[in-house]
Design a protein around this motif. Structure first.
Motif, PDB file in Angstrom:
ATOM      1  N   ALA A   1       0.852  -1.192   0.000  1.00 15.95           N
ATOM      2  CA  ALA A   1       0.000   0.000   0.000  1.00 15.95           C
ATOM      3  C   ALA A   1       0.887   1.241   0.000  1.00 15.95           C
ATOM      4  O   ALA A   1       2.020   1.206   0.504  1.00 15.95           O
ATOM      5  N   LEU A   2       0.369   2.316  -0.559  1.00 16.76           N
ATOM      6  CA  LEU A   2       1.096   3.573  -0.614  1.00 16.76           C
ATOM      7  C   LEU A   2       0.486   4.579   0.351  1.00 16.76           C
ATOM      8  O   LEU A   2      -0.743   4.648   0.504  1.00 16.76           O
TER       9      LEU A   2
ATOM     10  N   THR B   1       0.224   7.533  -0.174  1.00 17.35           N
ATOM     11  CA  THR B   1      -0.465   8.542  -0.980  1.00 17.35           C
ATOM     12  C   THR B   1      -1.801   8.048  -1.523  1.00 17.35           C
ATOM     13  O   THR B   1      -2.469   8.772  -2.274  1.00 17.35           O
ATOM     14  N   GLU B   2      -2.203   6.819  -1.170  1.00 20.01           N
ATOM     15  CA  GLU B   2      -3.477   6.316  -1.670  1.00 20.01           C
ATOM     16  C   GLU B   2      -4.635   7.162  -1.142  1.00 20.01           C
ATOM     17  O   GLU B   2      -4.618   7.600   0.016  1.00 20.01           O
TER      18      GLU B   2
ATOM     19  N   LEU C   1      -7.314   6.895   2.664  1.00 21.30           N
ATOM     20  CA  LEU C   1      -6.750   6.114   3.765  1.00 21.30           C
ATOM     21  C   LEU C   1      -7.460   6.519   5.049  1.00 21.30           C
ATOM     22  O   LEU C   1      -7.544   7.704   5.376  1.00 21.30           O
TER      23      LEU C   1
ATOM     24  N   SER D   1      -0.279   8.711   7.656  1.00 22.84           N
ATOM     25  CA  SER D   1      -0.495   8.063   6.365  1.00 22.84           C
ATOM     26  C   SER D   1       0.297   6.765   6.260  1.00 22.84           C
ATOM     27  O   SER D   1      -0.200   5.755   5.745  1.00 22.84           O
TER      28      SER D   1
ATOM     29  N   ALA E   1      -1.284   3.112   5.856  1.00 27.32           N
ATOM     30  CA  ALA E   1      -0.871   2.310   4.700  1.00 27.32           C
ATOM     31  C   ALA E   1      -0.365   0.945   5.151  1.00 27.32           C
ATOM     32  O   ALA E   1      -0.623  -0.073   4.505  1.00 27.32           O
TER      33      ALA E   1
ATOM     34  N   ARG F   1      -4.422  -6.454   2.967  1.00 29.23           N
ATOM     35  CA  ARG F   1      -4.286  -7.008   1.623  1.00 29.23           C
ATOM     36  C   ARG F   1      -3.502  -8.317   1.639  1.00 29.23           C
ATOM     37  O   ARG F   1      -3.832  -9.261   0.915  1.00 29.23           O
TER      38      ARG F   1
END
Length: 215
Positions: free
Chosen positions: A31-32, A34-35, A38, A58, A62, A69
Motif C-alpha cells: 500500500a502507498l 499517498t493512496e 486512507l 499516512s 498504509a 491485503r
C-alpha cells in the motif's frame, strides 16, 4: 524523497518472490501512503493515529492496509488492527508483519495451517557504511565484502521481528548474528540462544532492499 516509480517497481519485485513465498505459506500486500481515502478501519487504529503527524499517520494507515491485503491473499479478512506498544495486535487466527519506507508499506501474512515465523523489512534508502558498527559485531564484518550494510540491516530487522514475536530476542541488532546460507539467504540467530534461528531471503525491491523470513 522516493522516486515516483518506486511503488510499481517494488510491486514487481514482490511478484518475483511470490513462488518462493507461496511455498513457505506466505503472501504479501502493498500500500502507498499517498493512496486516496486512507482511513482507520476501527477504533483501535483511530486511537493510534490521534497524535500522529500527517506523514506518520499516512504511513501507519498504509501499513494496516498492506496487512489487510496480505491477509486477504491467504484467504483471511481482517478489520481493525490496534497496537500494543509499537506492535500491531491482530485478531485471533490472523497475523502479519508490517514494514514501511519512504511512503511505501509492505506486509507479509501467513496462510492458515502454516507455522512460518513472520518478519519482513523494506529499506528504500541506503544506509551509510558507518552504520555497520550499529548493526554488526566483529565476527560479522567479513560479510561486508558480499553484502551491503543496508542488506544486513534489513535482514536482521526482519529476523528481529520474527524472533521478538516468538519471545526469543532482546537487546539490539548486534545481539543477533548473521551468516550466509545460500544465494541471497542469511541465517540469523540470537547470540544468547544459538539453538534458535531464522532463514531470511534478501532481495532487491525497486530502488531498495526487501527482506523476509522464510523458515
Amino acid at each position: 524523497m522516493r522516486p515516483p516509480d518506486a511503488g510499481p517497481s517494488v510491486a514487481e519485485s514482490l511478484e518475483r518472490l511470490r513462488p518462493e513465498l507461496t511455498a513457505a505459506g506466505l503472501a504479501t500486500g502493498l500500500a502507498l501512503a499517498t493512496e486516496p481515502r486512507l482511513a482507520p478501519a476501527g477504533p483501535g487504529e483511530a486511537a493510534a493515529v490521534t497524535a500522529m503527524s500527517g506523514r506518520r499517520r499516512s504511513e501507519f494507515l498504509a501499513g494496516r492496509l498492506a496487512a489487510r491485503r496480505a491477509l486477504r491473499s491467504v484467504g483471511l479478512e481482517c478489520g481493525d488492527v490496534p497496537r500494543v506498544g509499537r506492535l500491531p495486535r491482530f485478531p485471533p487466527g490472523r497475523a502479519a508483519s508490517i514494514s514501511h519506507s519512504a511512503g511505501i508499506a509492505v506486509a507479509v501474512a501467513r496462510a492458515p495451517g502454516h507455522g512460518t515465523p513472520l518478519g519482513c523489512d523494506l529499506e528504500l534508502r541506503p544506509l551509510p557504511p558507518g552504520a555497520a558498527r550499529l548493526v554488526l559485531r566483529e565476527d560479522e564484518e567479513h560479510l561486508l565484502g558480499a553484502w551491503s550494510v543496508t542488506c544486513l540491516f534489513s535482514a536482521k530487522e526482519a529476523a528481529w521481528k520474527a524472533l521478538v514475536a516468538g519471545g526469543r530476542a532482546g537487546g539490539t541488532l548486534r545481539d543477533v548474528r548473521s551468516a550466509p546460507s545460500g544465494a541471497g539467504l542469511l541465517r540469523v540467530v540470537p547470540r544468547a540462544d544459538p539453538g534458535r534461528a531464522v532463514l531470511v531471503r534478501v532481495a532487491t525491491a525497486g530502488p531498495g532492499t526487501f527482506s523476509v523470513v522464510l523458515a
